[in-house]
Design a protein around this motif. Structure first.
Motif, PDB file in Angstrom:
ATOM      1  N   PRO A 347       0.826  -1.218   0.000  1.00  0.00           N
ATOM      2  CA  PRO A 347       0.000   0.000   0.000  1.00  0.00           C
ATOM      3  C   PRO A 347       0.856   1.263   0.000  1.00  0.00           C
ATOM      4  O   PRO A 347       1.862   1.337   0.709  1.00  0.00           O
ATOM      5  N   GLY A 348       0.456   2.224  -0.820  1.00  0.00           N
ATOM      6  CA  GLY A 348       1.173   3.499  -0.843  1.00  0.00           C
ATOM      7  C   GLY A 348       2.269   3.581  -1.879  1.00  0.00           C
ATOM      8  O   GLY A 348       2.598   4.672  -2.365  1.00  0.00           O
ATOM      9  N   VAL A 349       2.858   2.425  -2.259  1.00  0.00           N
ATOM     10  CA  VAL A 349       3.946   2.447  -3.239  1.00  0.00           C
ATOM     11  C   VAL A 349       3.718   1.475  -4.386  1.00  0.00           C
ATOM     12  O   VAL A 349       4.380   1.575  -5.425  1.00  0.00           O
ATOM     13  N   GLY A 350       2.798   0.534  -4.224  1.00  0.00           N
ATOM     14  CA  GLY A 350       2.593  -0.498  -5.231  1.00  0.00           C
ATOM     15  C   GLY A 350       2.218   0.056  -6.589  1.00  0.00           C
ATOM     16  O   GLY A 350       2.762  -0.364  -7.623  1.00  0.00           O
ATOM     17  N   ALA A 351       1.280   1.004  -6.626  1.00  0.00           N
ATOM     18  CA  ALA A 351       0.852   1.580  -7.904  1.00  0.00           C
ATOM     19  C   ALA A 351       1.993   2.332  -8.573  1.00  0.00           C
ATOM     20  O   ALA A 351       2.147   2.293  -9.801  1.00  0.00           O
ATOM     21  N   GLU A 352       2.797   3.029  -7.763  1.00  0.00           N
ATOM     22  CA  GLU A 352       3.929   3.787  -8.318  1.00  0.00           C
ATOM     23  C   GLU A 352       4.982   2.839  -8.902  1.00  0.00           C
ATOM     24  O   GLU A 352       5.580   3.137  -9.939  1.00  0.00           O
ATOM     25  N   ILE A 353       5.205   1.706  -8.233  1.00  0.00           N
ATOM     26  CA  ILE A 353       6.157   0.725  -8.745  1.00  0.00           C
ATOM     27  C   ILE A 353       5.732   0.256 -10.128  1.00  0.00           C
ATOM     28  O   ILE A 353       6.531   0.190 -11.067  1.00  0.00           O
ATOM     29  N   THR A 354       4.442  -0.058 -10.258  1.00  0.00           N
ATOM     30  CA  THR A 354       3.923  -0.520 -11.548  1.00  0.00           C
ATOM     31  C   THR A 354       4.044   0.565 -12.614  1.00  0.00           C
ATOM     32  O   THR A 354       4.439   0.293 -13.758  1.00  0.00           O
ATOM     33  N   SER A 355       3.729   1.800 -12.256  1.00  0.00           N
ATOM     34  CA  SER A 355       3.788   2.904 -13.219  1.00  0.00           C
ATOM     35  C   SER A 355       5.213   3.152 -13.698  1.00  0.00           C
ATOM     36  O   SER A 355       5.457   3.341 -14.900  1.00  0.00           O
ATOM     37  N   ILE A 356       6.149   3.161 -12.764  1.00  0.00           N
ATOM     38  CA  ILE A 356       7.552   3.400 -13.132  1.00  0.00           C
ATOM     39  C   ILE A 356       8.074   2.254 -13.991  1.00  0.00           C
ATOM     40  O   ILE A 356       8.762   2.472 -15.000  1.00  0.00           O
ATOM     41  N   ALA A 357       7.749   1.007 -13.596  1.00  0.00           N
ATOM     42  CA  ALA A 357       8.188  -0.150 -14.376  1.00  0.00           C
ATOM     43  C   ALA A 357       7.612  -0.083 -15.786  1.00  0.00           C
ATOM     44  O   ALA A 357       8.329  -0.299 -16.773  1.00  0.00           O
ATOM     45  N   LEU A 358       6.333   0.252 -15.892  1.00  0.00           N
ATOM     46  CA  LEU A 358       5.692   0.347 -17.197  1.00  0.00           C
ATOM     47  C   LEU A 358       6.345   1.428 -18.040  1.00  0.00           C
ATOM     48  O   LEU A 358       6.589   1.236 -19.242  1.00  0.00           O
ATOM     49  N   ALA A 359       6.682   2.553 -17.422  1.00  0.00           N
ATOM     50  CA  ALA A 359       7.298   3.663 -18.153  1.00  0.00           C
ATOM     51  C   ALA A 359       8.676   3.282 -18.676  1.00  0.00           C
ATOM     52  O   ALA A 359       9.004   3.534 -19.844  1.00  0.00           O
ATOM     53  N   VAL A 360       9.483   2.663 -17.824  1.00  0.00           N
ATOM     54  CA  VAL A 360      10.839   2.290 -18.244  1.00  0.00           C
ATOM     55  C   VAL A 360      10.786   1.171 -19.282  1.00  0.00           C
ATOM     56  O   VAL A 360      11.510   1.192 -20.285  1.00  0.00           O
ATOM     57  N   PHE A 361       9.927   0.177 -19.051  1.00  0.00           N
ATOM     58  CA  PHE A 361       9.780  -0.911 -20.015  1.00  0.00           C
ATOM     59  C   PHE A 361       9.372  -0.364 -21.382  1.00  0.00           C
ATOM     60  O   PHE A 361       9.899  -0.774 -22.418  1.00  0.00           O
ATOM     61  N   ALA A 362       8.406   0.542 -21.394  1.00  0.00           N
ATOM     62  CA  ALA A 362       7.907   1.098 -22.651  1.00  0.00           C
ATOM     63  C   ALA A 362       8.980   1.936 -23.350  1.00  0.00           C
ATOM     64  O   ALA A 362       9.102   1.908 -24.583  1.00  0.00           O
TER      65      ALA A 362
END
Length: 453
Positions: A347-362
């Motif tokens: 909670p609190g960081v999980g969504a940000e982890i996914t967003s950052i990973a998606l951004a770098v992967f993309a």
């Protein structure tokens, strides 16, 4: 426009239908058997070659390791986050098992692609090594088959602007706006600037950036997945149980999950697996053709690890996070499902982890596909096409980040599948060359430093 969309939807249903999936898997099975299961038996040896491949050995433009990282830059992307989630949402947990099976036979496909790419590569007017399906079709099958190589280059050249550029930029913009409130246009401008700075340096700079970013992002994402699994350790055995049980038996509806038949698990597991690791599509060998390797087979062994890393490792962690947290029954799908799973555990960081990973992967997918597209347009129009292409490629993320791309996604996805047809035909027809090269390599391995393979 509606008529055109309907026509492309129909074509997409055909080219991504059962015959195509059977063809992709069938060629992989055929190559795996023809190689006497070497792609599975010699996995430790391949890992050792990757480690050794950090140091260039032979003719080419980039180190074997960086060729693998460039290929992984293009494959580790939205498929690892959104694709896995979609497969589970539609096909249930059993879809993950069929993703694994697709990857294991896909390793042989990727091996064959790289072997042929290195064997039949050319040196262009700039003195750079170029290769891929269009070249091993032309040089391996002869002049009568040149049209097939041209067809591949056309499909790849246009598909990249969708699947490898604007769609990726749109995914990054969505993630950045949802998590950090960054305007879509600003994300597009930042991406355009970063991509342009990398493309100026050509394949060597792309490979250097990929060789740095890909290992960091993959390790960081898997590390976050490990944290989630440790926190949900008691649910991990059950997650594996769901995967194996429902690979062969239907699963009933539960919570927001609508239920799925075994056929759905197989179909969407295979489809999302291919979408993620690109084995058989013919994209990765374009990068491996530039490798400074000792020979075709050694680079083939390095290349096949791309499929293993992408699907067996990265996709598996995504799947286990989704299943172990229970998020898969929420009714969410795509990247939102993966984000929910991480948020549930962290909670609190999980969504940000996914967003950052998606951004770098993309972003790395943008770089990897830029090379694939550039080589395709160079094959079609010559080296004079390179500079105009790089300008267009660098500007496209601005448009991609700012508009809805449902039609572009549909068209690119269809062209992506069409790429596979010329490539799979070539792999089947040139398989004796692959088998002979592999047999020679393994017969002389360790016996001669002059082994040409």
């Amino acid at each position: 426009m509606r008529t055109l969309t309907s026509a492309i939807e129909w074509l997409s249903g055909v080219v991504w239908g059962v015959p195509m999936l059977l063809l992709l898997v069938g060629v992989g099975v055929y190559l795996t058997i023809g190689l006497r299961f070497r792609t599975l038996r010699d996995l430790p040896f391949a890992i050792a070659l990757v480690w050794r491949g950090r140091i260039p050995e032979g003719k080419g433009d980039i180190a074997p390791f960086n060729a693998l990282m460039t290929a992984l830059a293009a494959t580790i992307g939205t498929g690892n986050i959104a694709g896995v989630a979609t497969a589970i949402f539609i096909g249930g947990p059993g879809a993950v098992f069929w993703m694994w099976m697709t990857a294991l036979v896909g390793m042989a496909t990727k091996f064959a692609e790289a072997v042929l790419a290195v064997r039949y590569r050319e040196i262009d007017d700039r003195g750079k090594y170029v290769g891929g399906p269009m070249y091993y079709i032309k040089n391996g099958l002869g002049p009568r088959w040149t049209w097939l190589g041209t067809a591949f280059a056309i499909f790849a050249g246009f598909a990249g602007f969708g699947i490898g550029n604007t769609v990726q930029a749109n995914s990054v913009a969505d993630a950045m706006e949802a998590s950090f409130g960054i305007p879509f246009w600003l994300t597009g401008c930042i991406l355009a600037t970063l991509v342009a700075l990398v493309l100026v340096g050509g394949i060597k700079r792309i490979a250097t950036v990929a060789g740095t970013l890909v290992p960091i992002m993959a390790v960081a994402y898997v590390g976050a997945g490990i944290v989630v699994l440790v926190l949900n350790a008691g649910a991990v055995p059950e997650a594996f149980g769901l995967i194996f049980k429902h690979a062969f038996s239907p699963i009933a509806a539960t919570g927001g999950f609508a239920g799925a038949a075994v056929w759905a698990a197989i179909r969407f597991g295979v489809a999302r697996g291919v979408f993620s690791n690109e084995a058989g599509l013919g994209s990765a060998p374009i990068a491996h053709a530039a490798a400074q390797c000792k020979g075709p087979v050694s680079q083939g062994l390095v290349a096949m690890l791309g499929t293993f890393i992408d699907t067996i490792i990265v996709c598996t962690f995504t799947a286990l996070v989704i299943l172990s947290t229970g998020a898969w029954t929420s009714g969410e799908t795509g990247a939102e499902l993966t984000s929910l799973a991480f948020s549930t555990a962290l909670p609190g960081v999980g969504a940000e982890i996914t967003s950052i990973a998606l951004a770098v992967f993309a972003f790395t997918t943008l770089l990897g596909w830029s090379y694939y597209c550039e080589r395709s347009w160079e094959y079609l129009l010559g080296v004079k096409a390179i500079i105009p292409f790089r300008v267009l490629w660098s500007l496209a993320p601005i448009l991609g980040a700012s508009v809805k791309l449902s039609f572009v996604w549909l068209l690119a996805d269809t062209l992506n599948a069409l790429m596979a047809i010329p490539n799979l035909i070539a792999l089947a027809l040139l398989s004796p060359v692959v088998f002979a090269a592999a047999k020679e390599f393994f017969a002389t391995r360790g016996k001669s430093e002059n082994n040409p393979y």
